[in-house]
Design an enzyme around this catalytic site. Structure first.
Site, PDB file in Angstrom:
ATOM      1  N   ASN A 163       0.787  -0.931   0.187  1.00  0.00           N
ATOM      2  CA  ASN A 163      -0.085   0.243  -0.267  1.00  0.00           C
ATOM      3  C   ASN A 163       0.975   0.999  -0.177  1.00  0.00           C
ATOM      4  O   ASN A 163       1.783   1.223  -0.904  1.00  0.00           O
ATOM      5  CB  ASN A 163      -1.093   0.184   1.035  1.00  0.00           C
ATOM      6  N   ASP A 215      -3.075   1.932   5.119  1.00  0.00           N
ATOM      7  CA  ASP A 215      -3.466   2.174   3.808  1.00  0.00           C
ATOM      8  C   ASP A 215      -2.854   2.775   2.431  1.00  0.00           C
ATOM      9  O   ASP A 215      -1.737   2.726   3.068  1.00  0.00           O
ATOM     10  CB  ASP A 215      -4.653   1.681   3.337  1.00  0.00           C
TER      11      ASP A 215
END
Length: 306
Positions: A163, A215
């Protein structure tokens, strides 16, 4: 002054991701991963346009980054490929799509987040799609792209969900997120060779009692990271030097996916979100947000050198 959160785009995206601010053109690009769609937003006119890269929506589009010095050209993550997209920013379908690099089909992974360093070198990682439905298989890798030789170099294996990526303002530290680790990691970075070394944990979600998992992320001019918390309803500003949480910007939806600085002064934080596994009918899920009043700013993003 308290942060102000505004919905910018009212469309409910399945998996909004990959925001990239083109500081020269003053426009924002971002993607709807699972719908194979790229959006362009022009704040000065409040106009949105979109391009459907794969009309059958069989290949995901995970990021979009302009090519240095070439108008209407973008490098995108396209399933298990890196591709060169030609798009005029208006039409519903691209003018051309050229595959630059394909991963071995046997890897069974697809590209996820991508960013470019100060030398125009693309960095991106992969994820095994089964992770989305609960698999813990760590089949992903972290790559950099050699555009001249049309190949990628692997820098890390055993990745769960590749990510967020960011670099310190002096380009000497590379920050990276494997979401399944619940940490932001730091590497020493050689900007000349593109080599990584001395991997360590810069920030730990579990130790800081944060919900969800890390994320996408971006960095500000003071070298503080802004980390999106998927299933955590927030973007967290953290100090990677001390591993401490500085502040949290809370959102009315849980699946916050990524963030980037934009606006004329790069002091507006654009934040993407998802709706694909939200329970109930949350109006805010999958929207694009803009946050102002954060008291800091970012730096312009780099373009891919081909």
């Amino acid at each position: 002054m308290a942060p102000n959160i505004k919905i910018v785009h009212n469309e409910k995206l399945v998996l909004g991701e990959g925001p990239y601010w083109d500081h020269v053109a003053q426009v924002l690009y971002y993607v709807n991963v699972l719908e194979s769609t790229i959006f362009k937003y022009e704040p000065s006119t409040e106009k949105f346009t979109q391009v459907i890269v794969d009309k059958d929506k069989k290949s995901s589009v995970s990021f979009v980054i302009p090519v240095e010095g070439i108008k209407d050209k973008f490098v995108i993550g396209y399933g298990n490929k890196l591709a060169l997209l030609t798009w005029n920013g208006i039409s519903t379908y691209p003018t051309n799509l050229e595959i630059l690099i394909s991963l071995n089909e046997a890897t069974d992974t697809v590209f996820n987040d991508g960013k470019v360093d100060a030398r125009g070198r693309l960095w991106t990682g992969t994820v095994f799609p089964g992770v989305i439905t609960g698999s813990q298989e760590r089949r992903g890798e972290l790559y950099s792209m050699n555009s001249q030789e049309k190949c990628v170099t692997s820098h890390a294996t055993g990745i769960g969900i590749s990510n967020g990526l960011a670099w310190s303002t002096d380009h000497k530290i590379f920050y990276y997120i494997d979401s399944l680790n619940n940490t932001v990691d730091a590497f020493d970075y050689n900007i000349n060779s593109g080599e990584l070394s001395n991997r360590r944990i810069a920030f730990d979600f579990v130790k800081n009692n944060l919900k969800g998992f890390p994320d996408g992320m971006t960095i500000d001019v003071e070298n503080k990271l802004w980390v999106a918390a998927f299933n955590g309803s927030a973007v967290h500003q953290v100090d990677p030097e001390t591993g401490s949480l500085l502040q949290s910007v809370k959102f009315p939806t849980s699946q916050i996916t990524s963030a980037t600085w934009g606006g004329p002064n790069l002091d507006e934080l654009y934040v993407t979100s998802a709706s694909h596994s939200e329970t109930g009918q949350n109006f805010y899920a999958g929207r694009l947000f803009k946050v102002t009043g954060l008291g800091t700013s970012g730096l312009p993003g780099f373009t891919v050198k081909l």
